[in-house]
Design a protein around this motif. Structure first.
Motif, short mmCIF file in Angstrom:
data_model
loop_
_atom_site.label_atom_id
_atom_site.label_comp_id
_atom_site.label_asym_id
_atom_site.label_seq_id
_atom_site.Cartn_x
_atom_site.Cartn_y
_atom_site.Cartn_z
N SER A 1 -3.74 57.50 23.66
CA SER A 1 -5.05 58.19 23.78
C SER A 1 -5.62 57.96 25.19
O SER A 1 -4.87 58.03 26.16
CB SER A 1 -6.02 57.72 22.69
OG SER A 1 -6.21 56.32 22.76
N TYR A 2 -6.89 57.67 25.27
CA TYR A 2 -7.52 57.46 26.58
C TYR A 2 -8.38 56.20 26.55
O TYR A 2 -8.90 55.81 25.50
CB TYR A 2 -8.44 58.65 26.92
CG TYR A 2 -7.70 59.94 27.09
CD1 TYR A 2 -7.19 60.30 28.34
CD2 TYR A 2 -7.49 60.79 26.01
CE1 TYR A 2 -6.50 61.49 28.50
CE2 TYR A 2 -6.80 61.98 26.17
CZ TYR A 2 -6.30 62.32 27.42
OH TYR A 2 -5.61 63.50 27.57
N ILE A 3 -8.54 55.60 27.69
CA ILE A 3 -9.51 54.50 27.83
C ILE A 3 -10.33 54.74 29.11
O ILE A 3 -9.94 55.53 29.97
CB ILE A 3 -8.85 53.10 27.92
CG1 ILE A 3 -7.91 53.02 29.13
CG2 ILE A 3 -8.15 52.73 26.62
CD1 ILE A 3 -7.45 51.60 29.44
N THR A 4 -11.44 54.05 29.19
CA THR A 4 -12.23 54.07 30.42
C THR A 4 -12.01 52.75 31.16
O THR A 4 -11.80 51.69 30.54
CB THR A 4 -13.73 54.22 30.12
OG1 THR A 4 -14.09 53.25 29.11
CG2 THR A 4 -14.07 55.60 29.62
N LEU A 5 -12.08 52.82 32.47
CA LEU A 5 -11.89 51.63 33.29
C LEU A 5 -12.83 51.77 34.48
O LEU A 5 -12.83 52.80 35.17
CB LEU A 5 -10.43 51.60 33.78
CG LEU A 5 -9.91 50.36 34.47
CD1 LEU A 5 -9.93 49.16 33.53
CD2 LEU A 5 -8.46 50.61 34.93
N ALA A 6 -13.68 50.76 34.68
CA ALA A 6 -14.67 50.87 35.75
C ALA A 6 -14.61 49.67 36.68
O ALA A 6 -14.63 48.53 36.21
CB ALA A 6 -16.08 50.99 35.14
N PHE A 7 -14.56 49.93 37.96
CA PHE A 7 -14.65 48.89 39.00
C PHE A 7 -13.67 47.73 38.80
O PHE A 7 -14.05 46.57 39.00
CB PHE A 7 -16.06 48.30 39.05
CG PHE A 7 -17.15 49.31 39.19
CD1 PHE A 7 -17.17 50.18 40.26
CD2 PHE A 7 -18.17 49.39 38.25
CE1 PHE A 7 -18.20 51.11 40.40
CE2 PHE A 7 -19.19 50.32 38.38
CZ PHE A 7 -19.21 51.18 39.46
N ALA A 8 -12.46 48.01 38.36
CA ALA A 8 -11.52 46.90 38.12
C ALA A 8 -11.21 46.18 39.44
O ALA A 8 -10.83 46.84 40.42
CB ALA A 8 -10.24 47.46 37.51
#
Ligand code: OXK
Length: 399
Positions: A246-253
């Motif tokens: 599916s999909y995931i969100t990823l922020a400022f890793a």
């Protein structure tokens, strides 16, 4: 006891923005009387939303709980007289008519505040009450486009895409709600009522304060080809990523940590604050490819353990069943007399001493007409006369 118990609101609004603002006051205990045309408020009868087989539109059910319905023809002198009587007993009046309608109906601020100077009069419009756009229809999609918000969303070189929710209506409703509460607070201190005006264009423009300031001060134009956010030069990686299922969100890793997790020496050697901007395409390409190797659940466990900012991309069924949503009690269910069980988001703010309450579901058109007329001091004979003249409509009392 709920915080607004004893406050009476006359809700003359239609569609979403006004009714939602009034419902927020109702959830806090205000006695909200929905003033409807004798044919019923427009949204009752629309098929919008695709839910069929109901007598009442489901969106209407979600926006009008905790209200009583007084169905009255404001274009008839008798009907208007009823409203003006009700205004004497009211604390808040809400309308979101098309420009000019309030004056034409004789329910403008000047008229009503002369009858009740303590009244908090909430006027909601599309663009403002005066100015060059005043005659244009105030509808969510139109305002998402005009406000610039849509320029930042969408894929690649494709067209601008709106948010899939009535974002502008909701933001305008919340603004009207806070405006009403602030004006009630002022009235509490001084005894003085006032007019509170909010328009959809200003509401959606104002919530873009960060992005618009980056534009005006930083001179950076949003470009939807670049990013999942209007800040074009957001530190990479930032966005929605496909996994094996599916999909995931990823922020400022942080890139050093991310490199280790994804098994990329190139990323592991990068500095987030510098390469995160200068090597955006490379970072996105590595991250996209690597995330395809595991399921969303597997990645989220890994990112959670690493303390990184990642999250699921839910459908509504997953949202409703999420353990935190269940724990928070975000959704409420009530039994509606004609529509059966209605499950809908409740009131999200928790007060430790004065909780919100769901007292009843959305009313039938005119369900409380007689009840309210009696409260206003009208006798049976006068009520019969109003019904006879069709100045009011009486719906089935399902209480
Ligand atoms: C949403 C609108 C475009 C809908 O326009 P209209 O369909 O023309 O509705 P209006 O309520 O303005 O007025 C319709 C007519 O009904 C009459 N009217 C209204 N109430 C009554 C009663 N009780 N009795 C008799 N007549 C009545 C009113 O006088 C008008 O007639 P005449 O006097 O003969 O003209 C507009 O209301 C608008 O721009 N509102 C401001 C912005 C806003 O809040 N938009 C809704 C957001 S929700 C949304 O965007 C969304 O769901 O999507």
């Amino acid at each position: 006891m709920s915080i607004l118990k004893g406050i009476r609101v006359l809700d003359c609004s239609i569609a979403m923005a006004g009714p939602l603002a009034a419902q927020r006051l109702a959830d806090l205990g205000a006695d909200v009387i929905k003033i409807e045309p004798t044919s019923g408020e427009w949204q009752r009868h629309t098929a919008a939303g695709g839910a069929t087989g109901n007598k009442i539109n489901v969106s209407f059910l979600s926006l009008n709980r905790n209200k009583r319905s007084l169905s009255v023809d404001l274009k008839s002198p008798d009907g208007k007289a009823v409203l003006l009587e009700a205004v004497k007993t009211a604390d808040v009046f809400i309308q979101n008519y098309r420009a000019g309608v309030a004056t034409r109906l004789g329910v403008d601020y000047e008229t009503l505040s002369a009858i009740n100077p303590k009244l908090v009069y909430v006027s909601m419009s599309g663009y403002g009450e005066t100015g060059p756009s005043v005659k244009r229809p105030g509808q969510d999609l139109l305002l998402q486009g005009m406000s610039g918000a849509m320029m930042a969303t969408g894929e690649g070189d494709g067209p601008p895409r709106p948010a899939g929710q009535y974002l502008v209506d909701a933001i305008t409703a919340y603004s009207a709600f806070e405006g009403a509460l602030a004006a009630l607070f002022h009235r509490e201190r001084t005894g003085e009522g006032q007019k509170v005006s909010i328009n959809m264009l200003d509401a959606i423009t104002t919530i873009q304060m960060q992005e618009l300031s980056v534009f005006t001060k930083g001179k950076v134009k949003p470009e939807r080809t670049k990013e999942a956010h209007a800040h074009v030069y957001m530190r990479a990686p930032y966005g929605v990523f496909q996994t094996s299922d599916s999909y995931i969100t990823l922020a400022f890793a942080p890139l050093d940590k991310l490199g280790v997790i994804l098994g990329s020496d190139v990323l592991a050697k990068m500095n987030s604050e510098t390469h995160g901007f200068s090597h955006r395409d490379e970072i996105f390409a590595i991250t996209r490819k690597a995330l395809l190797s595991k399921t969303s659940d597997e990645w989220l466990k890994i990112f959670d353990e690493a303390g990184m900012w990642a999250g699921p991309v839910y459908n509504y069924e997953q949202l409703i069943n999420d353990p935190q949503i269940k724990h928070n009690g975000t959704f409420i269910s009530y039994n509606h007399p004609t529509e059966g069980e209605v499950t809908t988001p409740g009131f999200p703010i928790k007060f430790s001493k004065t909780p919100s309450e769901i007292r009843y579901g959305a009313p039938i058109n005119g369900q409380h007409t007689i009840e309210v007329l009696k409260e206003l001091g009208l006798d049976d004979e006068k009520i019969s006369e109003l019904i006879e003249k069709q100045a009011v409509h009486v719906g089935e009392d399902l209480a």
